[in-house]
Design a protein around this motif. Sequence first.
Motif, PDB file in Angstrom:
ATOM      1  N   SER A 189       0.377  10.723   0.506  1.00  0.00           N
ATOM      2  CA  SER A 189       1.093   9.448   0.346  1.00  0.00           C
ATOM      3  C   SER A 189       2.430   9.491   1.075  1.00  0.00           C
ATOM      4  CB  SER A 189       1.341   9.156  -1.137  1.00  0.00           C
ATOM      5  OG  SER A 189       0.132   8.890  -1.817  1.00  0.00           O
ATOM      6  N   THR A 190       2.852   8.337   1.556  1.00  0.00           N
ATOM      7  CA  THR A 190       4.133   8.252   2.276  1.00  0.00           C
ATOM      8  C   THR A 190       5.225   7.618   1.424  1.00  0.00           C
ATOM      9  OG1 THR A 190       3.443   6.140   3.261  1.00  0.00           O
ATOM     10  CG2 THR A 190       2.980   8.143   4.521  1.00  0.00           C
ATOM     11  N   ASP A 191       4.904   7.306   0.181  1.00  0.00           N
ATOM     12  CA  ASP A 191       5.916   6.744  -0.727  1.00  0.00           C
ATOM     13  C   ASP A 191       6.256   7.796  -1.785  1.00  0.00           C
ATOM     14  OD1 ASP A 191       3.686   6.768  -2.321  1.00  0.00           O
ATOM     15  OD2 ASP A 191       3.640   4.607  -2.693  1.00  0.00           O
ATOM     16  N   GLY A 192       6.617   7.385  -2.981  1.00  0.00           N
ATOM     17  CA  GLY A 192       7.024   8.334  -4.018  1.00  0.00           C
ATOM     18  C   GLY A 192       5.910   8.798  -4.928  1.00  0.00           C
ATOM     19  N   THR A 193       4.659   8.577  -4.530  1.00  0.00           N
ATOM     20  CA  THR A 193       3.525   8.938  -5.381  1.00  0.00           C
ATOM     21  C   THR A 193       3.514  10.425  -5.735  1.00  0.00           C
ATOM     22  OG1 THR A 193       2.163   7.133  -4.482  1.00  0.00           O
ATOM     23  CG2 THR A 193       1.007   8.956  -5.546  1.00  0.00           C
ATOM     24  N   ARG A 194       3.714  11.265  -4.740  1.00  0.00           N
ATOM     25  CA  ARG A 194       3.646  12.711  -4.979  1.00  0.00           C
ATOM     26  C   ARG A 194       4.676  13.165  -6.009  1.00  0.00           C
ATOM     27  NH1 ARG A 194       2.760  17.895  -1.150  1.00  0.00           N
ATOM     28  NH2 ARG A 194       3.612  19.450  -2.570  1.00  0.00           N
ATOM     29  N   SER A 195       5.897  12.675  -5.912  1.00  0.00           N
ATOM     30  CA  SER A 195       6.943  13.119  -6.841  1.00  0.00           C
ATOM     31  C   SER A 195       6.626  12.701  -8.272  1.00  0.00           C
ATOM     32  CB  SER A 195       8.306  12.572  -6.409  1.00  0.00           C
ATOM     33  OG  SER A 195       8.315  11.156  -6.449  1.00  0.00           O
ATOM     34  N   VAL A 212     -17.881  14.187 -16.183  1.00  0.00           N
ATOM     35  CA  VAL A 212     -16.834  13.751 -15.271  1.00  0.00           C
ATOM     36  C   VAL A 212     -16.605  12.264 -15.443  1.00  0.00           C
ATOM     37  CG1 VAL A 212     -16.242  13.408 -12.849  1.00  0.00           C
ATOM     38  CG2 VAL A 212     -17.266  15.549 -13.562  1.00  0.00           C
ATOM     39  N   ALA A 213     -15.333  11.841 -15.477  1.00  0.00           N
ATOM     40  CA  ALA A 213     -14.960  10.425 -15.522  1.00  0.00           C
ATOM     41  C   ALA A 213     -14.015  10.161 -14.345  1.00  0.00           C
ATOM     42  CB  ALA A 213     -14.281  10.087 -16.846  1.00  0.00           C
ATOM     43  N   TYR A 214     -13.768   8.884 -14.076  1.00  0.00           N
ATOM     44  CA  TYR A 214     -12.981   8.520 -12.894  1.00  0.00           C
ATOM     45  C   TYR A 214     -11.943   7.448 -13.228  1.00  0.00           C
ATOM     46  CZ  TYR A 214     -17.035  10.627 -10.574  1.00  0.00           C
ATOM     47  OH  TYR A 214     -18.036  11.480 -10.198  1.00  0.00           O
ATOM     48  N   CYS A 215     -10.825   7.504 -12.501  1.00  0.00           N
ATOM     49  CA  CYS A 215      -9.860   6.406 -12.552  1.00  0.00           C
ATOM     50  C   CYS A 215      -8.969   6.492 -11.322  1.00  0.00           C
ATOM     51  CB  CYS A 215      -9.004   6.451 -13.821  1.00  0.00           C
ATOM     52  SG  CYS A 215      -8.019   4.939 -14.042  1.00  0.00           S
ATOM     53  N   GLU A 216      -9.150   5.583 -10.378  1.00  0.00           N
ATOM     54  CA  GLU A 216      -8.259   5.549  -9.228  1.00  0.00           C
ATOM     55  C   GLU A 216      -6.885   5.104  -9.707  1.00  0.00           C
ATOM     56  OE1 GLU A 216      -9.916   3.432  -5.963  1.00  0.00           O
ATOM     57  OE2 GLU A 216     -11.765   4.615  -5.966  1.00  0.00           O
ATOM     58  N   CYS A 217      -5.839   5.576  -9.030  1.00  0.00           N
ATOM     59  CA  CYS A 217      -4.495   5.475  -9.588  1.00  0.00           C
ATOM     60  C   CYS A 217      -3.835   4.107  -9.502  1.00  0.00           C
ATOM     61  CB  CYS A 217      -3.591   6.535  -8.963  1.00  0.00           C
ATOM     62  SG  CYS A 217      -4.040   8.207  -9.505  1.00  0.00           S
ATOM     63  N   ASP A 218      -4.533   3.110  -8.963  1.00  0.00           N
ATOM     64  CA  ASP A 218      -4.031   1.740  -9.076  1.00  0.00           C
ATOM     65  C   ASP A 218      -4.706   1.012 -10.225  1.00  0.00           C
ATOM     66  OD1 ASP A 218      -6.410   1.876  -7.683  1.00  0.00           O
ATOM     67  OD2 ASP A 218      -5.956   0.189  -6.362  1.00  0.00           O
ATOM     68  N   ASP A 219      -5.695   1.652 -10.845  1.00  0.00           N
ATOM     69  CA  ASP A 219      -6.329   1.117 -12.051  1.00  0.00           C
ATOM     70  C   ASP A 219      -5.811   1.888 -13.262  1.00  0.00           C
ATOM     71  OD1 ASP A 219      -7.854  -0.665 -10.522  1.00  0.00           O
ATOM     72  OD2 ASP A 219      -9.485   0.785 -10.271  1.00  0.00           O
ATOM     73  N   TYR A 220      -6.254   1.521 -14.448  1.00  0.00           N
ATOM     74  CA  TYR A 220      -5.838   2.256 -15.649  1.00  0.00           C
ATOM     75  C   TYR A 220      -6.803   1.978 -16.785  1.00  0.00           C
ATOM     76  CZ  TYR A 220      -3.730  -2.304 -16.900  1.00  0.00           C
ATOM     77  OH  TYR A 220      -3.509  -3.641 -17.160  1.00  0.00           O
ATOM     78  N   TRP A 221      -6.736   2.817 -17.805  1.00  0.00           N
ATOM     79  CA  TRP A 221      -7.597   2.645 -18.973  1.00  0.00           C
ATOM     80  C   TRP A 221      -6.839   1.895 -20.064  1.00  0.00           C
ATOM     81  CZ3 TRP A 221      -9.972   8.253 -19.381  1.00  0.00           C
ATOM     82  CH2 TRP A 221     -10.834   8.451 -18.297  1.00  0.00           C
ATOM     83  N   GLU A 261       2.693   4.490  -5.779  1.00  0.00           N
ATOM     84  CA  GLU A 261       3.956   4.650  -6.505  1.00  0.00           C
ATOM     85  C   GLU A 261       4.174   3.552  -7.543  1.00  0.00           C
ATOM     86  OE1 GLU A 261       8.709   5.098  -5.349  1.00  0.00           O
ATOM     87  OE2 GLU A 261       7.327   4.103  -3.973  1.00  0.00           O
ATOM     88  N   LYS A 262       3.793   2.340  -7.205  1.00  0.00           N
ATOM     89  CA  LYS A 262       4.041   1.187  -8.071  1.00  0.00           C
ATOM     90  C   LYS A 262       3.174   1.178  -9.323  1.00  0.00           C
ATOM     91  CE  LYS A 262       4.436  -3.873  -7.733  1.00  0.00           C
ATOM     92  NZ  LYS A 262       4.263  -5.049  -6.828  1.00  0.00           N
ATOM     93  N   TYR A 263       2.028   1.863  -9.271  1.00  0.00           N
ATOM     94  CA  TYR A 263       1.050   1.739 -10.360  1.00  0.00           C
ATOM     95  C   TYR A 263       0.732   3.049 -11.085  1.00  0.00           C
ATOM     96  CZ  TYR A 263       0.091  -1.933  -6.901  1.00  0.00           C
ATOM     97  OH  TYR A 263       0.203  -2.938  -5.972  1.00  0.00           O
ATOM     98  N   ILE A 264       1.035   4.188 -10.479  1.00  0.00           N
ATOM     99  CA  ILE A 264       0.474   5.442 -10.966  1.00  0.00           C
ATOM    100  C   ILE A 264       0.983   5.853 -12.347  1.00  0.00           C
ATOM    101  CG2 ILE A 264       2.184   6.920  -9.801  1.00  0.00           C
ATOM    102  CD1 ILE A 264      -0.223   8.841  -9.223  1.00  0.00           C
ATOM    103  N   ARG A 265       2.194   5.465 -12.714  1.00  0.00           N
ATOM    104  CA  ARG A 265       2.688   5.807 -14.055  1.00  0.00           C
ATOM    105  C   ARG A 265       1.820   5.166 -15.133  1.00  0.00           C
ATOM    106  NH1 ARG A 265       7.538   8.348 -14.210  1.00  0.00           N
ATOM    107  NH2 ARG A 265       8.809   8.269 -12.301  1.00  0.00           N
ATOM    108  N   GLN A 266       1.471   3.895 -14.939  1.00  0.00           N
ATOM    109  CA  GLN A 266       0.624   3.218 -15.925  1.00  0.00           C
ATOM    110  C   GLN A 266      -0.743   3.888 -16.008  1.00  0.00           C
ATOM    111  OE1 GLN A 266      -0.147  -0.979 -15.196  1.00  0.00           O
ATOM    112  NE2 GLN A 266      -0.467  -1.352 -17.378  1.00  0.00           N
TER     113      GLN A 266
END
Length: 325
Positions: free
Chosen positions: A40-46, A91-100, A12-17
Amino acid sequence: MVSILCLAYNHEKYIRQCLDSLVCQKFDHDYEIIVHDDASTDGTRSIIEEYAEKYPDLIKPIFQTENQYSKGVKMAETLLYPAVAPETKYVAYCECDDYWCDEYKIQKQFNALESNPNCSFCVTKVLKVTEGGESTNEYLPPNDIKGGIIKSREFIRMTCYERYAFQTASYMHPIKYEREMQSVPTFIQICSAGDMVKLWLYGDKGDVFYIDEATACHRLESMGSWTERIAMNEKLYIEHLENMIETAKEYNKYTKGKYNAYCKYYITQRKWMVAHYTEDYREMVKKEYRKYFDELSFRERLFAFLNVYFPHIVMVRNFILKRKK
């Protein structure tokens, strides 16, 4: 077409970025973003739902009601690759606590792979940032590497000799290898670290194109990350090291000993890490670990030596220290 695969869990804390850095890519062709939320148990899904509604032509969400990682499910092979569009080429990758951090990232990598058909993989430099997103001025790979083609054998050597040389957020490769695969190799099936097996699998398929520009950022010590969970749990950390030892053995079989010396180096290094972490002094003083043993401080080497050859001295020392408390 390029498919960007993203794994999310309590981000939740990082996924917007992360998502903002993906939807703004400037690319001459179509691309899609497949975001997998592992219950996820936080607000990630929303947040994912919000972005999927805002960018319906780009974002394809996958939501789990039960955590799949804890069940040992292979995310990419089981859940993500099957969701990739039929027309996807890379195919490319980016886990949601990282960013480009480069809006032309996939364009640059697409161009590199299209111009070099002998290359089976493309990676770039990655900037390490703090949990809060501030630059550390450190990069992966940590050493200076000339941009351009890295021969397959040299790339495998680098992945075995350099700890975490190339970071997942920089990967791009053709999807054809997954589509052509009759069965998932054992080293992939058993491995607990998906990034390492990708390096080994695609590095063996052909040469690798390295772009010496920071196109992505890797967040250190992010909450909910796989790395943090491993680092905070001694049992999990040891299990991970032992798992990577077995994975390297299976990879050596898969490649019919083509990289035997590199795999052996990798295995020995992980065995040493287990011995050192668990304070297995009898194992630490073995000849095969001499290189790593000599890198310890004099105090650590002396203590290990005494534990193995003069354990009674250590027992007396510990007894005295205990009495003083």
